[in-house]
Design a protein around this motif. Structure first.
Motif, PDB file in Angstrom:
ATOM      1  N   THR A   5     -27.887  13.058  54.861  1.00  0.00           N
ATOM      2  CA  THR A   5     -26.853  12.378  55.628  1.00  0.00           C
ATOM      3  C   THR A   5     -26.146  11.410  54.698  1.00  0.00           C
ATOM      4  OG1 THR A   5     -28.141  12.552  57.659  1.00  0.00           O
ATOM      5  CG2 THR A   5     -26.391  10.897  57.623  1.00  0.00           C
ATOM      6  N   ILE A   6     -24.852  11.584  54.558  1.00  0.00           N
ATOM      7  CA  ILE A   6     -24.035  10.740  53.688  1.00  0.00           C
ATOM      8  C   ILE A   6     -23.277   9.767  54.564  1.00  0.00           C
ATOM      9  CG2 ILE A   6     -22.192  10.703  51.967  1.00  0.00           C
ATOM     10  CD1 ILE A   6     -24.692  12.183  51.074  1.00  0.00           C
ATOM     11  N   ARG A   7     -23.477   8.489  54.308  1.00  0.00           N
ATOM     12  CA  ARG A   7     -22.782   7.458  55.078  1.00  0.00           C
ATOM     13  C   ARG A   7     -21.786   6.673  54.232  1.00  0.00           C
ATOM     14  NH1 ARG A   7     -24.920   8.202  59.798  1.00  0.00           N
ATOM     15  NH2 ARG A   7     -27.146   8.315  60.149  1.00  0.00           N
ATOM     16  N   THR A   8     -21.958   6.717  52.902  1.00  0.00           N
ATOM     17  CA  THR A   8     -21.028   6.008  52.023  1.00  0.00           C
ATOM     18  C   THR A   8     -20.712   6.872  50.809  1.00  0.00           C
ATOM     19  OG1 THR A   8     -22.722   4.948  50.644  1.00  0.00           O
ATOM     20  CG2 THR A   8     -22.085   3.787  52.663  1.00  0.00           C
ATOM     21  N   ALA A  10     -20.702   5.908  47.871  1.00  0.00           N
ATOM     22  CA  ALA A  10     -21.607   5.533  46.784  1.00  0.00           C
ATOM     23  C   ALA A  10     -22.829   6.442  46.696  1.00  0.00           C
ATOM     24  CB  ALA A  10     -22.057   4.083  46.970  1.00  0.00           C
ATOM     25  N   GLN A  11     -23.124   7.174  47.765  1.00  0.00           N
ATOM     26  CA  GLN A  11     -24.257   8.094  47.766  1.00  0.00           C
ATOM     27  C   GLN A  11     -23.931   9.416  47.068  1.00  0.00           C
ATOM     28  OE1 GLN A  11     -24.538   7.602  52.161  1.00  0.00           O
ATOM     29  NE2 GLN A  11     -26.743   7.646  51.757  1.00  0.00           N
ATOM     30  N   LEU A  12     -22.671   9.740  46.949  1.00  0.00           N
ATOM     31  CA  LEU A  12     -22.279  11.053  46.422  1.00  0.00           C
ATOM     32  C   LEU A  12     -22.649  11.317  44.960  1.00  0.00           C
ATOM     33  CD1 LEU A  12     -18.833  11.644  48.127  1.00  0.00           C
ATOM     34  CD2 LEU A  12     -20.930  12.942  48.479  1.00  0.00           C
ATOM     35  N   PRO A  13     -22.430  10.397  44.024  1.00  0.00           N
ATOM     36  CA  PRO A  13     -22.709  10.723  42.624  1.00  0.00           C
ATOM     37  C   PRO A  13     -24.115  11.246  42.376  1.00  0.00           C
ATOM     38  CG  PRO A  13     -21.420   8.723  42.721  1.00  0.00           C
ATOM     39  CD  PRO A  13     -21.802   9.069  44.133  1.00  0.00           C
ATOM     40  N   ALA A  14     -25.127  10.583  42.887  1.00  0.00           N
ATOM     41  CA  ALA A  14     -26.504  11.025  42.663  1.00  0.00           C
ATOM     42  C   ALA A  14     -26.762  12.388  43.297  1.00  0.00           C
ATOM     43  CB  ALA A  14     -27.482   9.990  43.205  1.00  0.00           C
ATOM     44  N   LEU A  15     -26.193  12.618  44.470  1.00  0.00           N
ATOM     45  CA  LEU A  15     -26.396  13.909  45.128  1.00  0.00           C
ATOM     46  C   LEU A  15     -25.695  15.035  44.377  1.00  0.00           C
ATOM     47  CD1 LEU A  15     -26.207  12.932  48.871  1.00  0.00           C
ATOM     48  CD2 LEU A  15     -28.161  13.888  47.660  1.00  0.00           C
ATOM     49  N   GLU A  45     -18.345  13.315  38.869  1.00  0.00           N
ATOM     50  CA  GLU A  45     -19.671  12.943  39.363  1.00  0.00           C
ATOM     51  C   GLU A  45     -19.815  11.429  39.493  1.00  0.00           C
ATOM     52  OE1 GLU A  45     -22.744  14.701  36.953  1.00  0.00           O
ATOM     53  OE2 GLU A  45     -22.547  16.641  37.913  1.00  0.00           O
ATOM     54  N   ARG A  46     -19.287  10.690  38.546  1.00  0.00           N
ATOM     55  CA  ARG A  46     -19.417   9.228  38.568  1.00  0.00           C
ATOM     56  C   ARG A  46     -18.542   8.584  39.634  1.00  0.00           C
ATOM     57  NH1 ARG A  46     -18.285   9.772  33.325  1.00  0.00           N
ATOM     58  NH2 ARG A  46     -16.382   8.571  33.565  1.00  0.00           N
TER      59      ARG A  46
END
Length: 86
Positions: A5-8, A10-15, A45-46
């Motif tokens: 579950t992505i809420r921000t 900021a969570q995307l780069p690591a995923l 990615e960053r």
């Protein structure tokens, strides 16, 4: 991989990095498949919060990741209404 579950943004780069690595791809490999440079993919990615939806969807598709949008379940049942309140 399990569901995330992505809420921000900021969570995307690591995923994104995790999905790429799970697919067994280096940044150079993934960049080649997307038709961009390794530097562009690294920046993507960053800075996933600044990427166009089209580019993000291309990357997810290339990684074999499905994007699913789902409305959150309400915590309390909705009150019945008599119709639109215009």
């Amino acid at each position: 991989m399990p569901d995330y579950t992505i809420r921000t943004a900021a969570q995307l780069p690591a995923l994104l990095k995790g999905f790429r690595k799970q697919a067994g791809l280096t940044q150079a490999d993934a960049a080649l498949r997307l038709g961009v440079t390794q530097q562009t993919l690294s920046a993507l990615e960053r800075n996933a919060d600044r990427v166009s939806a089209e580019r993000l969807l291309q990357l997810l598709s290339m990684l074999g990741v499905e994007l699913v949008l789902r409305q959150e379940k309400a915590t309390a049942p909705a009150k019945p209404s008599s119709g639109p309140n215009w």
